[in-house]
Design an enzyme around this catalytic site. Structure first.
Site, mmCIF file in Angstrom:
data_model
loop_
_atom_site.group_PDB
_atom_site.id
_atom_site.type_symbol
_atom_site.label_atom_id
_atom_site.label_comp_id
_atom_site.label_asym_id
_atom_site.label_seq_id
_atom_site.Cartn_x
_atom_site.Cartn_y
_atom_site.Cartn_z
ATOM 1 N N GLU A 147 8.921 -6.878 -27.525
ATOM 2 C CA GLU A 147 10.125 -7.604 -27.952
ATOM 3 C C GLU A 147 11.004 -8.018 -26.791
ATOM 4 O O GLU A 147 11.576 -9.110 -26.778
ATOM 5 C CB GLU A 147 10.922 -6.738 -28.941
ATOM 6 C CG GLU A 147 10.318 -6.642 -30.346
ATOM 7 C CD GLU A 147 9.100 -5.737 -30.445
ATOM 8 O OE1 GLU A 147 8.734 -5.091 -29.430
ATOM 9 O OE2 GLU A 147 8.490 -5.662 -31.530
ATOM 10 N N GLN A 204 9.570 -8.671 -36.107
ATOM 11 C CA GLN A 204 8.767 -8.365 -37.297
ATOM 12 C C GLN A 204 9.634 -7.613 -38.328
ATOM 13 O O GLN A 204 9.565 -7.898 -39.513
ATOM 14 C CB GLN A 204 7.541 -7.555 -36.910
ATOM 15 C CG GLN A 204 6.482 -7.580 -37.975
ATOM 16 C CD GLN A 204 5.108 -7.318 -37.425
ATOM 17 O OE1 GLN A 204 4.843 -6.218 -36.940
ATOM 18 N NE2 GLN A 204 4.225 -8.302 -37.483
ATOM 19 N N ASP A 255 14.613 -3.708 -37.336
ATOM 20 C CA ASP A 255 14.649 -2.399 -36.663
ATOM 21 C C ASP A 255 14.114 -2.481 -35.230
ATOM 22 O O ASP A 255 14.529 -1.729 -34.361
ATOM 23 C CB ASP A 255 13.782 -1.396 -37.436
ATOM 24 C CG ASP A 255 14.112 -1.368 -38.909
ATOM 25 O OD1 ASP A 255 14.607 -0.338 -39.386
ATOM 26 O OD2 ASP A 255 13.888 -2.393 -39.598
ATOM 27 N N PHE A 256 13.162 -3.389 -34.993
ATOM 28 C CA PHE A 256 12.504 -3.424 -33.683
ATOM 29 C C PHE A 256 13.331 -4.159 -32.629
ATOM 30 O O PHE A 256 12.940 -4.249 -31.466
ATOM 31 C CB PHE A 256 11.102 -4.029 -33.798
ATOM 32 C CG PHE A 256 10.245 -3.290 -34.797
ATOM 33 C CD1 PHE A 256 10.345 -1.903 -34.906
ATOM 34 C CD2 PHE A 256 9.364 -3.952 -35.640
ATOM 35 C CE1 PHE A 256 9.589 -1.200 -35.832
ATOM 36 C CE2 PHE A 256 8.608 -3.266 -36.569
ATOM 37 C CZ PHE A 256 8.716 -1.883 -36.664
ATOM 38 N N HIS A 269 11.988 0.707 -41.051
ATOM 39 C CA HIS A 269 11.666 -0.621 -41.576
ATOM 40 C C HIS A 269 12.712 -1.063 -42.595
ATOM 41 O O HIS A 269 12.430 -1.883 -43.452
ATOM 42 C CB HIS A 269 10.285 -0.638 -42.245
ATOM 43 C CG HIS A 269 9.150 -0.509 -41.282
ATOM 44 N ND1 HIS A 269 8.800 0.672 -40.694
ATOM 45 C CD2 HIS A 269 8.283 -1.434 -40.786
ATOM 46 C CE1 HIS A 269 7.773 0.492 -39.897
ATOM 47 N NE2 HIS A 269 7.432 -0.775 -39.927
#
Ligand SMILES: Cc1ncc(C[n+]2csc(CCOP(=O)(O)OP(=O)(O)O)c2C)c(N)n1
Length: 671
Positions: free
Chosen positions: A410, A432, A435-436, A477
């Site tokens: 990321e 995606q 959270d990421f 997620h």
């Protein structure tokens, strides 16, 4: 030191010499001024100049360089006027950053120099994005980024090299191995014998060279530049060198064994090259003195101009205005829909009942048609269509060059998005899951957000953030992390709740030349539907929407909260609810918030995000400060529990703000 002039003309040799000498002479002067308190911090590059100068001279002037704190030679070899550099170092208004940035933390598009942030490694992936732009435009150009030996330990180094290799990007990574991080020797930094060996692990070529030999640096990088362009590949170069002074001037050099200074003094890049040129008859004592005098005069004259800066007078309006670049005035052929009236704007000839996900897809698809320079990047977004199938069919329609699967990195992809923007592209990255964003956080918070304020360069980047819970996906997620970004000056944060807004806000975000985080609630994707016009239209960023008028309580909310409030209203026809959908969280629509307070005098702030530090607290504070006289009750917040979001569906329900909505409404009604 062995020099090989190959077939370089005397003119080239002399040109290199002058460019090499200039930063040394400037630094010697700056060290004096530093002691006199005329400038603040200084990161010395004495002993390392051949790398910055050789690399810059080996490139074309319109090829981007991502330098670091010791690379004065990049700035001088790009012919940036010293008077302005000096103003920059003094923190003057007419420096390169209007006094907002220190020493070398600035860039300038006209000189194709991208300013660093303190965190070092993020520079590398920006070079990936620039190189990708060259590749897409089929230009014969490279980008070049610097790192120190210490910086190679950062994840950003790994991510940037990996992406460059996987995408076959013409980018040159230059490591300045000066033996130390701040004080940490390389033996405590990494275990490999040579950093150049790391290239092989990424599937690229690498080489170790003498970084103090200007001809070796210049000639090698010139050759590598051609290789990168011809083969469309990246290259890693490890330049061996030594830092003759401390990390910065205040930090001293006690940790360095003294004999190393003696050893490297013998390898001084300028003295050695000077001797070589004298030996070759390219220079003689007279011309040497003339060059030194010429540079001395230049420095003195430029400093005189540099001192003549106006006294800094802070102007708050200008400080705030410079957070964002203003869109070009010719931009607005686009229809703007701004429904301040209750309910939806008429659907027009479009779909009567499109799902939320269709709104997003439509907005993205039409944006791809409108902007041939828009590039989409994200994990699994090409053939697979993305984790939520939003880009399904896009790679077939627009090609894999513009709809790019990314490795799982990321940070590098946000950096690459910024690099694309430097070269006039628009970039959209799909996280995606929202959270990421934590692993791309630094690039978002410190690069994208601060860029325009720091040195006037915009970041034309949208990051799509599939967010929120209610889907039994557990702590990583399901998070609502919009408050992290709404707290960051320089970003815009939008958060639609209807299919129509989803489309119009995405189009507006992509048209906006500033960095926008676009939150899309996953639980809404296929659960709600509504009218979506076929037209290519914008919903204006920064404008809230009145969902329904009412007399008893005003619920101010966004995202899934809008639907919770609407459901509650439906199930409680005895309570007259005024519902305001914020739509944008940064900047907030304070006029609409004020109207909501005025309408009922009782305000309930509702959000799925957890309570403490959520956006509700900010709005409550603003209302208390600005609308106190309109209130008939304390402002109440209804938010999710201050815990991570749990997996088990019963626990998740209990976590969610909606499970306490009735309680909160009762409290206000009874006040
Ligand atoms: C992410 C991050 N961690 C720590 C620092 C503090 N810091 C600034 S420069 C530096 C040493 C960098 O060493 P190296 O990459 O070898 O470059 P050099 O300064 O030797 O040229 C450190 C630890 C920082 N700026 N950023």
């Amino acid at each position: 030191m062995q020099f090989n002039r190959k077939n370089f003309t005397n003119e080239t040799l002399l040109d290199l010499y002058k460019n090499l000498l200039l930063p040394r002479m400037i630094e010697e002067k700056m060290l004096l001024l530093l002691r006199q308190g005329k400038i603040s911090k200084w990161f010395s590059g004495i002993g390392q100049e051949a790398i910055a100068v050789g690399a810059t001279m080996a490139l074309q002037p319109d090829e981007w360089i991502m330098p670091l704190h010791r690379n004065l030679g990049v700035f001088t070899s790009r012919n940036m006027p010293l008077n302005k550099l000096f103003k920059q170092w003094q923190g003057s208004k007419d420096g390169y950053s209007k006094g907002r940035e220190r020493s070398f933390h600035f860039g300038n598009a006209a000189h194709h120099i991208c300013g660093m942030i303190s965190h070092l490694g993020p520079q590398l992936a920006i070079a990936d994005g620039v190189a990708l732009a060259h590749k897409l435009k089929e230009e014969e150009k490279v980008s070049l980024a610097f790192t120190g030996d210490g910086g190679t330990s950062e994840g950003d180094f790994h991510e940037a090299l990996n992406v460059a290799a996987v995408w076959d990007l013409p980018v040159i990574f230059v490591i300045e191995n000066n033996g130390y991080g701040l004080s940490t020797p390389v033996s405590e930094q990494f275990r490999c014998f040579s950093l150049a060996d790391k290239a092989r692990g990424y599937g690229m070529e690498g080489i170790r060279i003498d970084g103090n030999n200007i001809l070796e640096v210049y000639d090698t990088i010139k050759g590598i530049r051609e290789y990168c362009i011809e083969n469309q590949k990246p290259y890693l170069i490890e330049c061996m060198t030594f830092r003759m002074r401390g990390h910065e001037e205040a930090s001293g050099t006690k940790y360095v064994p003294p004999h190393l200074f003696d050893l490297w003094e013998q390898k001084d890049p300028i003295k050695n090259y000077e001797s070589y040129l004298l030996e070759q008859g390219v220079l003689d004592d007279e011309s040497l003195t003339a060059i030194r005098n010429e540079l001395k005069e230049y420095i003195e004259a430029e400093l005189k101009t540099g001192y003549a800066s106006p006294v800094m007078v802070a102007d708050t309006r200008e400080e705030l205005a410079d957070l964002y670049v203003q869109p070009a005035p010719d931009k607005k052929a686009v229809q703007i829909i701004n429904n301040a009236t209750p309910g939806f704007v008429s659907a027009g000839p479009g779909k009567e009942a499109a799902r939320f996900i269709d709104g997003i897809k439509d907005g993205l698809y039409q944006s791809m048609q409108q902007h041939p320079n828009l590039v989409l990047m994200g994990q699994d977004i090409a053939e697979y269509g993305g984790a939520f199938k939003i880009t399904e069919g896009f790679s077939a329609a627009f090609g894999k060059e513009r709809v790019r699967n990314t490795p799982i990195c990321e940070s590098a992809i946000v950096g690459a998005a910024l690099g694309l923007s430097l070269e006039g592209y628009k970039a959209m990255m799909e996280m995606q899951f929202a959270d990421f964003a934590t692993v791309g956080f630094n690039q978002i918070i410190n690069n994208l957000a601060k860029l325009h304020y720091r040195w006037g360069q915009n970041a034309d980047v949208v990051i799509r953030m599939p967010t929120g819970g209610g889907v039994g996906a557990g702590p990583f997620h399901s998070q609502s992390n919009e408050a992290w970004f709404a707290h960051t000056p320089g970003l815009k944060v939008v958060y639609p709740s209807t299919p129509m807004d989803a489309k119009g806000l995405l189009i507006a975000a992509i048209n906006d030349p500033n960095p926008v985080l676009y939150f899309e609630h996953k639980a809404l994707y296929r659960s709600i539907s509504g009218p979506v016009p076929d037209a290519y239209y914008e919903i204006e960023i920064g404008k809230a929407r009145l969902v329904q008028d009412g007399d008893d309580i005003s619920i101010i909310t966004y995202g899934a909260g809008v639907h919770w409030a609407m459901d509650f209203a439906k199930n409680h026809p005895d309570i007259s609810l005024y519902i305001l959908d914020l739509r944008t969280l940064l900047p907030l629509d304070y006029a609409a918030i004020r109207q909501a307070v005025q309408a009922t005098g009782k305000v309930l702030l509702l959000h799925e995000d957890t309570l403490t530090g959520g956006i509700g607290g900010e709005i409550a504070a603003w209302i208390a400060e600005n609308c106190f006289e309109l209130l008939d009750a304390p402002v109440i917040r209804c938010a999710s529990l201050d815990t991570p979001i749990p997996f088990n569906i019963e626990l998740e329900k209990n976590f969610m703000a909606y499970s306490r909505l009735g309680e909160a409404v009762d409290k206000l009604m009874n006040y």
